[in-house]
Design an enzyme around this catalytic site. Sequence first.
Site, PDB file in Angstrom:
ATOM      1  N   GLU A   1       0.835  -1.215   0.000  1.00 38.71           N
ATOM      2  CA  GLU A   1       0.000   0.000   0.000  1.00 38.71           C
ATOM      3  C   GLU A   1       0.868   1.264   0.000  1.00 38.71           C
ATOM      4  OE1 GLU A   1      -3.706   0.064   0.012  1.00 38.71           O
ATOM      5  OE2 GLU A   1      -2.915   1.941  -0.740  1.00 38.71           O
TER       6      GLU A   1
ATOM      7  N   LYS B   1       5.164   3.927 -10.171  1.00 42.77           N
ATOM      8  CA  LYS B   1       3.863   3.928  -9.500  1.00 42.77           C
ATOM      9  C   LYS B   1       2.723   3.685 -10.502  1.00 42.77           C
ATOM     10  CE  LYS B   1       5.586   6.815  -5.773  1.00 42.77           C
ATOM     11  NZ  LYS B   1       5.909   8.187  -5.382  1.00 42.77           N
TER      12      LYS B   1
HETATM   13  N1  HSE Z   1      10.199  10.406  -3.757  1.00 44.98           N
HETATM   14  C1  HSE Z   1       8.854   9.972  -3.656  1.00 44.98           C
HETATM   15  C2  HSE Z   1       7.926  11.149  -3.948  1.00 44.98           C
HETATM   16  C3  HSE Z   1       8.602   9.397  -2.302  1.00 44.98           C
HETATM   17  O1  HSE Z   1       8.410  12.287  -3.899  1.00 44.98           O
HETATM   18  O2  HSE Z   1       6.765  10.952  -4.248  1.00 44.98           O
HETATM   19  C4  HSE Z   1       7.271   8.727  -2.124  1.00 44.98           C
HETATM   20  O3  HSE Z   1       7.117   7.623  -2.963  1.00 44.98           O
END
Ligand code: HSE
Length: 409
Positions: A124, A200
């Site tokens: 998650e 992501k």
């Molecule tokens: N470096 C990532 C961001 C951290 O700034 O979204 C969280 O996944």
Amino acid sequence: MSKIAVLGYGVVGSGTVELFYKNKEKIISKVGKDLDIKYILDIRDFPDSPYADKFTKNFDDIINDPEVTIVAEVIGGLKFSYGYVKACLEKGKNVVTSNKELVAEKGAELLKIAAEHNCNFLFEASTGGAIPIIRPLHQCLAANDITAIAGILNGTTNFILTKMINEQMAFDDALAMAQKLGYAEQDPTADIEGHDACRKICILASLAFGKHVYPKWVHCEGITKLTLEDVMYAENWGGEIKLIGSVKKCADGKILPMVRPAFVCNNNQLSHISDVFNGIMVYGDAVDEVMFYGRGAGKLPTASAIVADIADAAKMNGTSISQTWEDSADDSFIADYKDDVVSVYVRTNGVPAEKISAAFGTVEYLSRDNQPDGELAFIAPAMPERKFDEKLESLGGEVLGKIRVLELD
Ligand code: HSE
């Protein structure tokens, strides 16, 4: 009693331990069984830590301890984490992780190992920081045919863009601030070049469409070429520039995942998401659209998702939930972004308006304060990107900026 091991004591690891002990009694009452952290793995020494007795430098202490049933991997990267996570799952230990690179590169394999060993691989925290998005996508929206997902998936770049837009702060200063606040990756190239957002969107696309989407198959552009001039034109157009990760289902059944900066119109909710916040729109045939919003990075917001996964792993110990997707042998189900029909903003220098009209027909010209002679900025009518690029090439002159307009809804 479930015993937990935390691999890595950096920003997220220390946040996980801090949050666990802060809310331990509440967490235990929700889980319905006792829980405690037995080990923290890190190569560094923390002699003054209140948890000094839990530190180990030896992964064997964890893998060989049958009391440890839940392992939180928050090291990041693949170098150590992949081997550690695989070994834990093969021993039937539940693993929770915030490591988007691990899930995006090895998710299908690790989910399969978890299912084979009757344990769970939960992630998650890998996408959207504090935002619940993995479970909602997999469970609450399970009745939908998902048609598209689009979101601001990287807190660091959104923070940088917000500082550039609202405070005219220079890119490097804003990045340094994001690093200081613990938002950026160890190597911030992953943030600013879009690789983090790409991982992501791969995770969300794999979950939504059931096949592993590898980052190497996704067209990805970061924010390093953006200028304050582009930001000003976007403002006068009636929107903001955001780094957008998206995936949509195409008419031929393929999917088109992509990461790129985009002009986002003010009537789209994503344009109003500022600072380190992330926002994710999910489009489905039953729900129409739903939006998820919250802090996308940072110590405790990310720890919130990790500790919640720990609680779920404790509840489900001995069973494997079906949060999974198939591996994919090739990218034949991924559409070519060059075929996508898109409107594009262009900033040129030394190109006469007649040439622009001849190539693109009627365009929407934009203006900004102190616009120098010779600079023209416009939005071209929607067309396949391949055709757009051919026309742009034919203009000659200097192209100072090219940014797509977000048109998912
Ligand atoms: N470096 C990532 C961001 C951290 O700034 O979204 C969280 O996944």
